[in-house]
Design an enzyme around this catalytic site. Structure first.
Site, PDB file in Angstrom:
ATOM      1  N   ARG A 105       8.268   2.546 -28.148  1.00  9.27           N
ATOM      2  CA  ARG A 105       8.800   2.192 -26.833  1.00  9.27           C
ATOM      3  C   ARG A 105       8.113   2.964 -25.699  1.00  9.27           C
ATOM      4  O   ARG A 105       7.781   2.389 -24.655  1.00  9.27           O
ATOM      5  CB  ARG A 105      10.302   2.455 -26.793  1.00  9.27           C
ATOM      6  N   LYS A 140       4.530   6.181  -2.050  1.00  9.93           N
ATOM      7  CA  LYS A 140       5.702   5.498  -2.598  1.00  9.93           C
ATOM      8  C   LYS A 140       5.410   5.129  -4.045  1.00  9.93           C
ATOM      9  O   LYS A 140       4.927   4.047  -4.362  1.00  9.93           O
ATOM     10  CB  LYS A 140       6.047   4.270  -1.762  1.00  9.93           C
ATOM     11  N   LYS A 172       2.809  11.265  11.413  1.00  5.58           N
ATOM     12  CA  LYS A 172       3.581  10.030  11.571  1.00  5.58           C
ATOM     13  C   LYS A 172       4.414  10.078  12.851  1.00  5.58           C
ATOM     14  O   LYS A 172       4.394  11.076  13.581  1.00  5.58           O
ATOM     15  CB  LYS A 172       4.435   9.795  10.330  1.00  5.58           C
ATOM     16  N   GLU A 202      -0.679   8.160  12.823  1.00  3.82           N
ATOM     17  CA  GLU A 202      -0.086   6.822  12.883  1.00  3.82           C
ATOM     18  C   GLU A 202       0.198   6.462  14.337  1.00  3.82           C
ATOM     19  O   GLU A 202       0.779   7.263  15.088  1.00  3.82           O
ATOM     20  CB  GLU A 202       1.210   6.807  12.076  1.00  3.82           C
ATOM     21  N   ASP A 223       0.167   0.852  12.641  1.00  2.00           N
ATOM     22  CA  ASP A 223       1.428   0.524  11.981  1.00  2.00           C
ATOM     23  C   ASP A 223       2.016  -0.784  12.483  1.00  2.00           C
ATOM     24  O   ASP A 223       2.258  -0.955  13.684  1.00  2.00           O
ATOM     25  CB  ASP A 223       2.430   1.662  12.203  1.00  2.00           C
TER      26      ASP A 223
END
Length: 302
Positions: A105, A140, A172, A202, A223
């Site tokens: 598995r 992410k 950011k 950004e 963005d």
């Protein structure tokens, strides 16, 4: 120049696989196999891909079987990064049946997930192959699997963004809000960073982009901009660096442009055709479906 293929050191593979096996074996080991399979029984198994895709994770599958029982023989019938058709056999395992069943598995989980990431990345990369843009992953990723997911992205034809918070500076919107503006944030980052650390910022519009260009970051993340605005951003970048259209794509001095937001298989080609250098999306990692891979087992040695 063609880049060399990505490589995962054995020690990194073993740590990831060992953690997965310990999670699966729990406190008492594989009690189902221990209860039903005599210790002397041997078996052979073949891993088969049941749908077309890009295979990734064979070293992790090999490690899973070896860590459970070092006497298991693992023969790879394909290489990581191979594009295979449905029905392709990619590995053969033989030896003690108990170890084979206990590792099955975890080995399949790694293969199915990483092959799914690579296959999804390949679809995105193929969609923009007629341009100079590259599709990139982001931070992410599934916790604990970032290293191998980014490895799968590269084998699928994509590029890696930063691996974590420590290998590149990405300013950011919240950093900008707290630090006092785009240009001040960039200059503070440049003063702080070592000479090998790149700085990206950004921006959400052309006004902010102009502020960013005045401080000459290494890259600008555009963005949630549509194709029309992205084309204007590319033109603004070319004007800032005084570059004509015929040399823009290959000039190494200029600021690199990355598009992000609203990226999927229906939009990525139009985004790439604007002239941006990179297109980042979490969909190639967080939303990638698994590739269907099965293990077919038989009794005895081959």
């Amino acid at each position: 120049m063609t880049a060399l293929p990505p490589y995962l050191p054995t020690l990194m593979v073993e740590d990831i696989v060992r953690a997965a096996l310990l999670e699966d074996l729990g406190r008492a080991g594989d009690i189902t196999t221990a209860a039903t399979i005599a210790p002397h029984l041997t078996a052979t198994a073949t891993m088969n891909v049941r749908e077309a895709g890009v295979v990734v994770g064979l070293d992790l599958a090999r490690a899973a079987f070896r860590l459970v029982d070092p006497s298991l023989a693992f023969e790879a019938l394909a290489n990581d990064g191979d594009r295979v058709a449905a029905g392709t056999a990619i590995a053969r395992i033989s030896g003690p049946a108990r170890g084979l069943l206990s590792a099955e598995r975890v080995a399949l989980n790694f293969l199915m997930h990483l092959s799914g990431v690579a296959t999804t990345t390949a679809r995105y990369a193929d969609a923009i192959a007629h341009t100079t843009a590259k599709v990139c992953c982001t931070r992410k990723t599934l916790p604990g699997l970032r290293t191998v997911e980014k490895y799968a992205v590269r084998l699928g034809g994509g590029s890696n963004h930063r691996y974590g918070l420590d290998d590149a500076i990405l300013i950011k919107d919240n950093h900008i809000a707290v630090s006092g503006g785009v240009a001040p944030a960039i200059r503070a980052a440049q003063a702080y960073a070592g000479h090998l650390v790149r700085v990206e910022v950004e921006v959400d519009g052309l006004e902010q982009m102009g502020q960013a260009l005045s401080a000459t970051p290494d890259a600008i993340l555009l963005d949630n901009m549509g194709p029309d605005l992205l084309r204007e951003a590319v033109a603004l970048n070319a004007t800032h660096w005084q570059l004509s259209a015929d040399v823009y794509a290959t000039d190494r001095r200029r600021t690199r442009l990355e598009a992000s937001g609203n990226v999927d298989l229906t939009t990525i080609a139009a985004i790439a055709e604007t002239g941006v250098d990179y297109i980042s999306t979490s969909k190639i990692t967080m939303a990638a479906p698994t590739l269907d891979i099965g293990l077919d087992i038989g009794i005895g040695n081959p």
